[in-house]
Design a protein around this motif. Structure first.
Motif, PDB file in Angstrom:
ATOM      1  N   PHE A 241       0.820  -1.217   0.000  1.00 48.30           N
ATOM      2  CA  PHE A 241       0.000   0.000   0.000  1.00 48.30           C
ATOM      3  C   PHE A 241       0.835   1.238   0.000  1.00 48.30           C
ATOM      4  O   PHE A 241       0.475   2.246  -0.564  1.00 48.30           O
ATOM      5  N   GLU A 242       1.971   1.135   0.682  1.00 46.29           N
ATOM      6  CA  GLU A 242       2.875   2.275   0.698  1.00 46.29           C
ATOM      7  C   GLU A 242       3.415   2.481  -0.703  1.00 46.29           C
ATOM      8  O   GLU A 242       3.542   3.608  -1.177  1.00 46.29           O
ATOM      9  N   LEU A 243       3.689   1.375  -1.385  1.00 42.99           N
ATOM     10  CA  LEU A 243       4.125   1.443  -2.780  1.00 42.99           C
ATOM     11  C   LEU A 243       3.083   2.164  -3.640  1.00 42.99           C
ATOM     12  O   LEU A 243       3.413   3.055  -4.423  1.00 42.99           O
ATOM     13  N   LEU A 244       1.793   1.797  -3.464  1.00 44.43           N
ATOM     14  CA  LEU A 244       0.737   2.438  -4.258  1.00 44.43           C
ATOM     15  C   LEU A 244       0.621   3.923  -3.929  1.00 44.43           C
ATOM     16  O   LEU A 244       0.439   4.757  -4.823  1.00 44.43           O
ATOM     17  N   ALA A 245       0.761   4.257  -2.641  1.00 44.91           N
ATOM     18  CA  ALA A 245       0.683   5.665  -2.239  1.00 44.91           C
ATOM     19  C   ALA A 245       1.833   6.449  -2.870  1.00 44.91           C
ATOM     20  O   ALA A 245       1.634   7.554  -3.384  1.00 44.91           O
TER      21      ALA A 245
ATOM     22  N   ALA B 280       3.497   5.637  -5.598  1.00 46.22           N
ATOM     23  CA  ALA B 280       3.298   5.669  -7.049  1.00 46.22           C
ATOM     24  C   ALA B 280       2.309   6.761  -7.441  1.00 46.22           C
ATOM     25  O   ALA B 280       2.394   7.341  -8.516  1.00 46.22           O
TER      26      ALA B 280
ATOM     27  N   MET C 225      10.414   9.503  -9.197  1.00 42.85           N
ATOM     28  CA  MET C 225      10.066   8.305  -8.431  1.00 42.85           C
ATOM     29  C   MET C 225      11.307   7.703  -7.772  1.00 42.85           C
ATOM     30  O   MET C 225      11.222   7.143  -6.678  1.00 42.85           O
TER      31      MET C 225
ATOM     32  N   TYR D 299      11.931   7.368   0.824  1.00 46.33           N
ATOM     33  CA  TYR D 299      11.038   6.493   1.574  1.00 46.33           C
ATOM     34  C   TYR D 299      11.812   5.341   2.217  1.00 46.33           C
ATOM     35  O   TYR D 299      11.628   5.040   3.392  1.00 46.33           O
TER      36      TYR D 299
ATOM     37  N   PHE E 225       1.545   7.335   6.770  1.00 49.43           N
ATOM     38  CA  PHE E 225       1.009   6.168   6.075  1.00 49.43           C
ATOM     39  C   PHE E 225      -0.211   5.569   6.763  1.00 49.43           C
ATOM     40  O   PHE E 225      -1.003   4.883   6.133  1.00 49.43           O
TER      41      PHE E 225
ATOM     42  N   LEU F  71      -2.664   7.342   4.824  1.00 51.11           N
ATOM     43  CA  LEU F  71      -2.622   7.107   3.377  1.00 51.11           C
ATOM     44  C   LEU F  71      -3.199   5.752   2.983  1.00 51.11           C
ATOM     45  O   LEU F  71      -3.779   5.615   1.917  1.00 51.11           O
TER      46      LEU F  71
ATOM     47  N   ILE G  66      -5.769   5.109  -0.076  1.00 54.66           N
ATOM     48  CA  ILE G  66      -5.497   4.287  -1.267  1.00 54.66           C
ATOM     49  C   ILE G  66      -6.657   3.322  -1.526  1.00 54.66           C
ATOM     50  O   ILE G  66      -7.083   3.122  -2.666  1.00 54.66           O
TER      51      ILE G  66
END
Lengths: 189, 175
Positions: free
Chosen positions: A52-56, A58, B94, B101, B114, B117, B121
């Motif tokens: 989910f952190e990856l999606l956030a 991205a 990115m 990150y 997070f 977040l 998401i």
């Protein structure tokens, strides 16, 4: 599960992202179930909780989500070279297919079989995006506050045309302030 | 040579300002390739690209870069330049985000961010699913049957690639 320990990691990564690029139809979140399957479940390059952190992340960078995800995973696994290899893997399938269509297959779209094939795929893609939502929310241990936030974001983006990038920014700032406030209150009590 | 430079600049811009991915990038792409000063494509051409992008794999920004690059320059190199240009800004930005990150993720403040977040998401994915539940993707009761079947199969963790292929073949059989 397939595991080829002898294959160099860069080649493994290229092939995995090539597969993701090849089967990502519909764009955007259509790649989420596929990338989760390949990256989290099969390869273990990213942990379930990290996904989910990856999606956030991205979403917070410009560019296609599939490309941004491959940059993150590539970098995490094999540094800058890894991110370039992963990006090439994601991009090349669409590059070659579009080139083929632009050069020769002008009538591709009006082919009735192609048309029928895509009529079958479109609702399937929607189902593949929607189905994991329940298990994902449970896995993340989202409480009623989280569910309310998720619902608000969904409505704002789907029906009010809000930009996902801006909502992510606002959410990030509010969560930070809320976290600090909560910590202060706990220390005060 | 000028055409390659123009393609590079136009698609670099699309890559740089294309937040949100997918269809969120469409107005930006349209502005660069249909609008002034290049007018590389007519509005009808652009609609065709959107339709082709929907039927081919890969992100729509990449698809349009490859297509416009090739048709405008008449050469594979135009496609290469435009596709490279659209990928470059995300690659740099990115990479910086990933680096930041991975270094600071154990940080207390990152955890706070997070915590909020993650549900956001979930909301964004829900929004994507809701937006796609339209009359373009669901044309009749057969679409709904496919939707329900794939929904259940996904809950049982069937491979997404197999599901896409089976759904496509069912499309050919049913329509």
């Amino acid at each position: 599960m397939l595991k080829e320990p002898k294959m160099p990691i860069l080649l493994q990564m290229f092939l995995t992202f090539f597969k993701i690029g090849m089967f990502t139809l519909g764009g955007g979140y259509a790649m989420v179930p596929l990338i989760q399957r390949e990256i989290v479940e099969k390869r273990g390059w990213v942990e379930e909780s990290e996904f989910f952190e990856l999606l956030a992340l991205a979403q917070s960078s410009p560019g296609p989500i599939a490309v941004n995800s491959s940059i993150f995973v590539g970098y995490k696994v094999a540094g800058v070279t890894g991110s370039i290899v992963a990006t090439l893997g994601t991009t090349l399938p669409s590059f070659f297919i579009i080139l083929l269509i632009a050069a020769w297959l002008v009538g591709f779209r009006s082919n009735p079989h192609v048309e029928a094939f895509f009529k079958g795929i479109r609702p399937a893609v929607v189902a593949m995006i929607a189905a994991p939502l329940f298990s994902l929310s449970r896995a993340m241990g989202i409480g009623w506050k989280g569910l309310a936030l998720a619902a608000a974001v969904a409505v704002l983006v789907a029906f009010a045309g809000f930009s996902p990038a801006i909502l992510i920014g606002i959410t990030a700032i509010c969560s930070l302030l809320y976290g600090i406030w909560q910590k202060r209150r706990q220390q005060g009590a | 040579m000028q055409i390659y430079l123009d393609l590079f600049i136009a698609f670099f811009k699309i890559g740089l300002f294309g937040f949100g991915g997918g269809y969120a990038m469409l107005p930006l792409i349209q502005h660069e390739v249909v609008g002034e000063p290049h007018k590389w494509l007519s509005m009808a051409d652009f609609t065709d690209i959107v339709a082709i992008s929907q039927m081919t794999p890969g992100p729509i920004a990449i698809n349009s870069a490859t297509y416009v690059g090739y048709t405008v320059s008449g050469s594979v190199w135009g496609a290469v330049v435009a596709t490279f240009a659209v990928c470059l800004p995300p690659l740099v930005i990115m990479l910086l985000i990933s680096k930041f990150y991975l270094r600071f993720r154990e940080n207390h403040y990152m955890e706070m961010i997070f915590a909020g977040l993650k549900p956001a998401i979930i909301g964004l994915i829900t929004a994507a699913a809701l937006t796609l539940m339209n009359s373009h993707n669901f044309i009749d009761y057969k679409s709904i049957v496919i939707f329900v079947a794939v929904f259940i199969a996904t809950l049982f963790k069937i491979d997404p690639i197999k599901l896409i292929i089976v759904a496509g073949i069912s499309g050919i059989v049913l329509y």
